[in-house]
Design an enzyme around this catalytic site. Structure first.
Site, PDB file in Angstrom:
ATOM      1  N   SER A  43     -64.795 -47.431 -11.138  1.00  0.00           N
ATOM      2  CA  SER A  43     -65.736 -48.340 -10.526  1.00  0.00           C
ATOM      3  C   SER A  43     -65.610 -48.260  -9.007  1.00  0.00           C
ATOM      4  O   SER A  43     -64.565 -48.600  -8.450  1.00  0.00           O
ATOM      5  CB  SER A  43     -65.436 -49.758 -11.017  1.00  0.00           C
ATOM      6  OG  SER A  43     -65.909 -50.700 -10.098  1.00  0.00           O
ATOM      7  N   VAL A  51     -53.756 -45.936  -0.637  1.00  0.00           N
ATOM      8  CA  VAL A  51     -52.572 -45.489   0.102  1.00  0.00           C
ATOM      9  C   VAL A  51     -51.861 -44.461  -0.788  1.00  0.00           C
ATOM     10  O   VAL A  51     -52.313 -44.164  -1.879  1.00  0.00           O
ATOM     11  CB  VAL A  51     -51.617 -46.664   0.450  1.00  0.00           C
ATOM     12  CG1 VAL A  51     -52.099 -47.412   1.657  1.00  0.00           C
ATOM     13  CG2 VAL A  51     -51.418 -47.572  -0.735  1.00  0.00           C
ATOM     14  N   ALA A  54     -47.637 -39.683   1.321  1.00  0.00           N
ATOM     15  CA  ALA A  54     -46.475 -38.808   1.513  1.00  0.00           C
ATOM     16  C   ALA A  54     -45.953 -38.408   0.139  1.00  0.00           C
ATOM     17  O   ALA A  54     -45.951 -39.213  -0.790  1.00  0.00           O
ATOM     18  CB  ALA A  54     -45.392 -39.543   2.298  1.00  0.00           C
ATOM     19  N   LYS A  82     -44.549 -31.588   5.115  1.00  0.00           N
ATOM     20  CA  LYS A  82     -43.482 -32.588   5.234  1.00  0.00           C
ATOM     21  C   LYS A  82     -42.145 -31.940   4.859  1.00  0.00           C
ATOM     22  O   LYS A  82     -41.983 -31.469   3.736  1.00  0.00           O
ATOM     23  CB  LYS A  82     -43.796 -33.760   4.295  1.00  0.00           C
ATOM     24  CG  LYS A  82     -42.668 -34.771   4.183  1.00  0.00           C
ATOM     25  CD  LYS A  82     -43.021 -35.915   3.247  1.00  0.00           C
ATOM     26  CE  LYS A  82     -41.814 -36.815   3.008  1.00  0.00           C
ATOM     27  NZ  LYS A  82     -42.079 -37.857   2.007  1.00  0.00           N
ATOM     28  N   PRO A 100     -33.466 -34.146   4.287  1.00  0.00           N
ATOM     29  CA  PRO A 100     -34.262 -32.911   4.264  1.00  0.00           C
ATOM     30  C   PRO A 100     -34.563 -32.481   2.832  1.00  0.00           C
ATOM     31  O   PRO A 100     -33.802 -32.789   1.913  1.00  0.00           O
ATOM     32  CB  PRO A 100     -33.324 -31.893   4.922  1.00  0.00           C
ATOM     33  CG  PRO A 100     -31.945 -32.369   4.573  1.00  0.00           C
ATOM     34  CD  PRO A 100     -32.015 -33.861   4.389  1.00  0.00           C
ATOM     35  N   LEU A 337     -49.978 -46.585 -10.989  1.00  0.00           N
ATOM     36  CA  LEU A 337     -49.566 -47.975 -10.764  1.00  0.00           C
ATOM     37  C   LEU A 337     -49.660 -48.805 -12.041  1.00  0.00           C
ATOM     38  O   LEU A 337     -48.988 -49.838 -12.158  1.00  0.00           O
ATOM     39  CB  LEU A 337     -50.431 -48.583  -9.655  1.00  0.00           C
ATOM     40  CG  LEU A 337     -50.345 -47.829  -8.315  1.00  0.00           C
ATOM     41  CD1 LEU A 337     -51.372 -48.360  -7.327  1.00  0.00           C
ATOM     42  CD2 LEU A 337     -48.940 -47.936  -7.721  1.00  0.00           C
ATOM     43  N   THR A 348     -42.224 -41.485  -4.018  1.00  0.00           N
ATOM     44  CA  THR A 348     -42.034 -40.977  -5.378  1.00  0.00           C
ATOM     45  C   THR A 348     -43.178 -41.278  -6.349  1.00  0.00           C
ATOM     46  O   THR A 348     -43.202 -40.720  -7.442  1.00  0.00           O
ATOM     47  CB  THR A 348     -40.743 -41.558  -5.971  1.00  0.00           C
ATOM     48  OG1 THR A 348     -40.642 -42.936  -5.602  1.00  0.00           O
ATOM     49  CG2 THR A 348     -39.538 -40.813  -5.471  1.00  0.00           C
ATOM     50  N   ILE A 350     -46.490 -40.673  -6.526  1.00  0.00           N
ATOM     51  CA  ILE A 350     -47.386 -39.592  -6.941  1.00  0.00           C
ATOM     52  C   ILE A 350     -46.604 -38.601  -7.807  1.00  0.00           C
ATOM     53  O   ILE A 350     -47.114 -38.078  -8.793  1.00  0.00           O
ATOM     54  CB  ILE A 350     -48.049 -38.917  -5.720  1.00  0.00           C
ATOM     55  CG1 ILE A 350     -49.003 -39.933  -5.064  1.00  0.00           C
ATOM     56  CG2 ILE A 350     -48.787 -37.646  -6.100  1.00  0.00           C
ATOM     57  CD1 ILE A 350     -49.571 -39.509  -3.731  1.00  0.00           C
TER      58      ILE A 350
END
Ligand SMILES: Cc1cc2nc3c(=O)[nH]c(=O)nc-3n(C[C@H](O)[C@H](O)[C@H](O)COP(=O)(O)OP(=O)(O)OC[C@H]3O[C@@H](n4cnc5c(N)ncnc54)[C@H](O)[C@@H]3O)c2cc1C
Length: 507
Positions: A43, A51, A54, A82, A100, A337, A348, A350
């Site tokens: 929708s 959002v 990263a 990144k 890193p 979510l 973390t 995604i």
């Protein structure tokens, strides 16, 4: 074909945020010529969380599996590369460390590199472990290159992820999935039809009366968890006793001229602030715990310190850290979510979508929906959530900061036993417990444990198999190769300009 209940013939994905379109892309590729139809309902009026910019390195694999060209993807999403995360003011004010993505040094046969480093350190060497990370040294110099472009040996220790514009990524994946035959239905889901006998979902009814029927349902409706939570009643386990931040404000600002190839996370008095460099803007946000700071004060803290001119207003988001008790119930698998939320400190979420999809493909059901398949999926996803949770709690709990109520509370958190065991083993022996389910590998744990001030008292006795002088010479040679390699790498801005600049993006 066996005489079983038969294969799934139709999949319905509810929701078209990052989770929905990642699911549509991966499933459309995986189902190939099986004849299984895929429909995605979303929708525009409700919109997405917008959002999630990263990532961590496994996303390379996801995009690679889909056959996506990296330059095209970075260009289309305003992306940057990144190399890790810089943590500022976490351990104590004025302190910084870097997590890193690539490895530290090269292992000495069977002995991990960091053990030789610990041994030399115990003998008086003062060179920090970070000096042996090509990834960190490149990040700090603002450099980026693809592994393999030069000096392949040392580049095998290098790894990277991406920053991107979440809206543009969803659009990119939508184009991909629609080209593979996914049908998109625009509309608001008003009702979830469940078969009273089997307890399985049969159809979604939209607010204009249209119906979308299916056999397997993927709930990607975001925090609402429309199918898994509201319709099927799967409870949500609240983890805020370990991770108490529950709100965020997100605000864009102008692009950073030099495009630093890393995320910055700066600790604040009641949470932390992110900075994510994109080609066309900078993503900023303040994650905080509402018990310790008002929304107005949190907005003031964010606006005051974004570095470049704001290009939008702070946008509020609310969340409760935790997870569904079962991620998969009946014929409904939740992703994104809808399945749980671990705050974005280590980027973390995604990845958890990607990993849920990988596990779903490995345990793909037929129309019998074997409970054993479901419970194995739930067990594996729960283990991954727990390992990420432990990693996040480490950042909050092992701090010297006691300059605010929030940090004093974080220091007093009763940490999960799994994390306590890990810290204890590291402090005693310099070794890292890995029970085979950790998303984050040795480098990540090492960076954050040492960064947060957890210092081993011992080191692996097997290091003594190499004479100390030889170990020192190898370490010095590694530093030199790393320094020389970084010297030859282009800046991230120059790399992007050459390979993957977005249309209209300034160099
Ligand atoms: C503050 C914050 C920062 C974050 N930062 C990061 C990060 O740096 N890295 C990272 O990996 N992750 C991050 N995340 C998580 C990331 O944003 C999400 O994992 C990702 O965007 C997936 O969201 P989603 O698709 O599950 O939900 P959403 O984006 O909310 O999408 C839900 C979809 O469901 C649809 N929908 C809902 N209800 C209905 C209905 N009734 N009818 C029809 N459609 C409906 C909506 O229209 C939408 O399309 C962050 C999250 C927050 C809150």
């Amino acid at each position: 074909m066996s005489g079983g209940p038969g294969p799934i013939r139709s999949i319905v994905i509810a929701g078209g945020g990052t989770a929905g379109w990642m699911a549509a892309s991966a499933l459309s590729l995986a189902m190939g010529a099986s004849g299984c139809t895929i429909t995605l309902v979303e929708s525009e009026e409700i919109g997405t969380v917008g959002v999630g910019e990263a990532t961590i390195p496994p996303l390379q694999l996801f995009n690679g599996l889909l056959g996506i060209d990296e330059d095209e993807f970075v260009r289309a999403t305003g992306g940057t590369f990144k190399l890790g995360i810089e943590f500022v003011d976490w351990t104590r004010r004025g302190h910084r460390y870097f997590h890193p993505f690539g490895r530290y040094g090269d292992d000495f046969g069977m002995t991990p590199f960091h053990q030789q480093w610990l041994r030399c350190r115990a003998a008086g060497d003062e060179i920090p472990l970070s000096a042996f990370s090509l990834t960190e040294q490149a990040a700090m110099a603002g450099k980026f290159d693809r592994p393999g472009a030069a000096s392949p040996g040392v580049f095998s220790t290098f790894s990277y992820a991406y920053h991107f514009d979440a809206m543009l990524y969803a659009r990119f994946l939508r184009n991909y999935a629609e080209a593979k035959g996914v049908r998109r239905v625009e509309g608001k889901i008003a009702d979830v039809g469940i078969n009273g006998e089997s307890g399985l979902i049969e159809r979604l009814t939209l607010d204009d009366g249209r119906e979308v029927a299916g056999e397997l349902f993927i709930d990607c409706t975001g925090f609402r968890g429309l199918l898994i939570g509201q319709a099927l009643g799967e409870p949500y386990e609240d983890w805020s006793r370990w991770l108490p931040c529950n709100r965020a404000l997100a605000m864009p600002s102008e692009r950073l001229a030099d495009l630093p190839p890393y995320t910055r996370s700066t600790a604040r008095s009641a949470g932390w602030q992110w900075r994510i460099p994109l080609q066309h803007r900078t993503g900023n946000g303040h994650v905080y715990c509402s018990e310790f700071i008002s929304d107005d004060e949190a907005a003031r803290v964010l606006v005051e310190d974004v570095g470049t001119a704001a290009t939008g207003e702070p946008r509020p988001l609310r969340f409760t850290t935790g997870r569904r008790r079962n991620f998969w119930a009946g014929n409904c698998v939740s992703l994104g979510l809808a399945s749980g939320f671990l705050e974005p400190l280590e980027s973390t979420s995604i990845h958890l979508i990607q990993s849920g999809l990988t596990k779903l493909l490995a345990w793909f059901p037929d129309r019998g929906f074997d409970p054993g398949v479901r419970s194995e999926y739930n067990r594996q996803v729960a283990a991954e959530y727990e390992s990420v949770r432990d990693f996040l709690v480490l950042h909050y709990n092992r701090v010297e900061r006691d300059d605010s109520e929030f940090w004093r509370m974080c220091r007093a958190i009763e940490i999960p036993e799994t994390l306590a065991a890990k810290i204890d083993a590291f402090e005693r022996t310099g070794r890292l417990l890995d029970r085979g389910k950790d998303l984050f590998e040795v480098t990540s744990w090492l960076a954050v444990l040492l960064g947060q001030g957890v210092t081993p008292r011992g080191y692996d006795p097997m290091t003594l198999a190499v004479p100390e002088g030889d170990a020192r010479r190898v370490l010095a040679a590694m530093r030199k190769v790393i320094g020389d390699t970084v010297g030859q790498m282009p800046s991230q801005a120059a790399f992007i300009d050459r390979h993957c600049r977005m249309p209209g993006g300034s160099a």
